[in-house]
Write an enzyme that holds these catalytic residues in place. Structure first.
Site, PDB file in Angstrom:
ATOM      1  CG  ASN A  47      -1.867   1.157   1.296  1.00 46.34           C
ATOM      2  OD1 ASN A  47      -1.788   2.078   0.505  1.00 46.34           O
ATOM      3  ND2 ASN A  47      -2.780   1.116   2.249  1.00 46.34           N
ATOM      4  CB  THR A  78      -2.711  -3.864   0.212  1.00 48.27           C
ATOM      5  OG1 THR A  78      -1.599  -2.980   0.169  1.00 48.27           O
ATOM      6  CG2 THR A  78      -3.953  -3.076   0.609  1.00 48.27           C
ATOM      7  CB  CYS A  79      -0.188  -2.454   4.677  1.00 44.72           C
ATOM      8  SG  CYS A  79       1.249  -3.540   4.767  1.00 44.72           S
ATOM      9  CB  ALA A  80      -5.408  -2.113   6.872  1.00 43.09           C
ATOM     10  CB  THR A  97      -4.786  -4.258  10.239  1.00 44.98           C
ATOM     11  OG1 THR A  97      -4.222  -2.964   9.966  1.00 44.98           O
ATOM     12  CG2 THR A  97      -5.090  -4.390  11.714  1.00 44.98           C
TER      13      THR A  97
END
Length: 284
Positions: free
Chosen positions: A175, A266-268, A273
């Site tokens: 991300n 993808t990364c949050a 997360t």
């Protein structure tokens, strides 16, 4: 009597100068670091744009091949060199669907990286090769051409069988703050984004697929979302119901145990997360 005030003033001036120099050094360091980050972003963007330009051809609506050719055609689609060989207007209305909107030169991509497995695109922000490596670490910080870079690559889980043959194939991408790689996936959590982006395309050396989005949400990086294999239809069916129930949005996509899915991750908001988007894999 004037010595004490003068000494105090000199001390204050020294402190102020030290603070000023400190802020200047911090500002310069931040600027250099920002330039370095921007250079990393730009290198990744330039590399992938060059790869797409050399190996992918965007087709116009007239050039996109129909799913099935007219019975009167003498040249099978698989043997045709001219992508305009068939006229969609000759097909019944229910056969006017098209195949992939891009042509991918996988031979050229293999010359750059033999790990190439597919090409994924949504026609806008996402337009990248997909690799299947020897682990889930290398492509976190290596571009498709092997350059070390924080953009990394889009890659499928090493524990999946190549070719998207598992019931659930997980595909990872960073991300990036400049919108690159899978940075747009978390937007599925915002109102209206799914309506404008209900599908993606996945092209492999052997087939063209439509990825029909049916669920998207935030989850822990080690959650049951990332289950790859299932002991039977019942356990797979329960999994499908579970991930549908977690979705940030509703869809009309019908999904059954006979379907395969692709999970994009993808990364949050935090390091532990992920935002995941589940897609039904539909061969075209």
């Amino acid at each position: 009597m004037d010595k004490k005030p003068n000494s105090k003033n000199r001390f204050v001036n020294v402190v102020l100068w030290c603070l000023l120099l400190g802020f200047a050094a911090l500002f310069a360091f931040s600027g250099i670091k920002l330039l370095g980050i921007n250079r990393v972003y730009q290198t990744g963007t330039d590399t992938y744009e060059a790869i797409a330009e050399s190996a992918v051809v965007q087709l116009t609506e007239q050039e996109q091949l129909p799913v099935s050719a007219p019975e009167s055609s003498e040249i099978p689609v698989s043997e045709s060199v001219d992508v305009t060989a068939y006229d969609n207007a000759k097909l019944p209305e229910d056969e006017l669907k098209t195949s992939a909107t891009v042509l991918v030169d996988f031979e050229k991509l293999r010359q750059i990286n033999p790990d190439v497995e597919a090409w994924i695109t949504n026609g806008a922000e996402i337009n990248y090769p997909v690799v299947h490596g020897k682990d889930n670490e290398y492509y976190l910080n290596h571009l498709f051409d092997g350059t070390e870079n924080e953009n990394g690559s889009i890659f499928s889980d090493v524990h999946n069988l190549p070719g998207f043959v598992d019931r659930n194939t997980v595909v990872y991408g960073h991300n990036m703050k400049n919108g690159a790689m899978f940075a747009t996936l978390p937007q599925y959590g915002t109102e209206g984004y799914y309506r404008d982006h209900p599908t993606l395309e996945l092209i492999t050396p052997d087939a063209s697929y439509l990825l029909e989005v049916f669920s998207g949400y935030v989850t822990k990086k080690n959650s049951d979302t990332f289950q790859l294999r299932f002991k039977d239809d019942e356990s797979y069916g329960s999994y499908l119901k579970l991930i549908q129930s977690r979705s940030d949005f509703a869809t009309d996509v019908e999904i059954t145990v006979s379907d395969r899915i692709v999970t994009l991750s993808t990364c949050a908001d935090s390091s532990d997360t992920r935002y995941v988007v589940h897609c039904k894999l539909v061969k075209r």
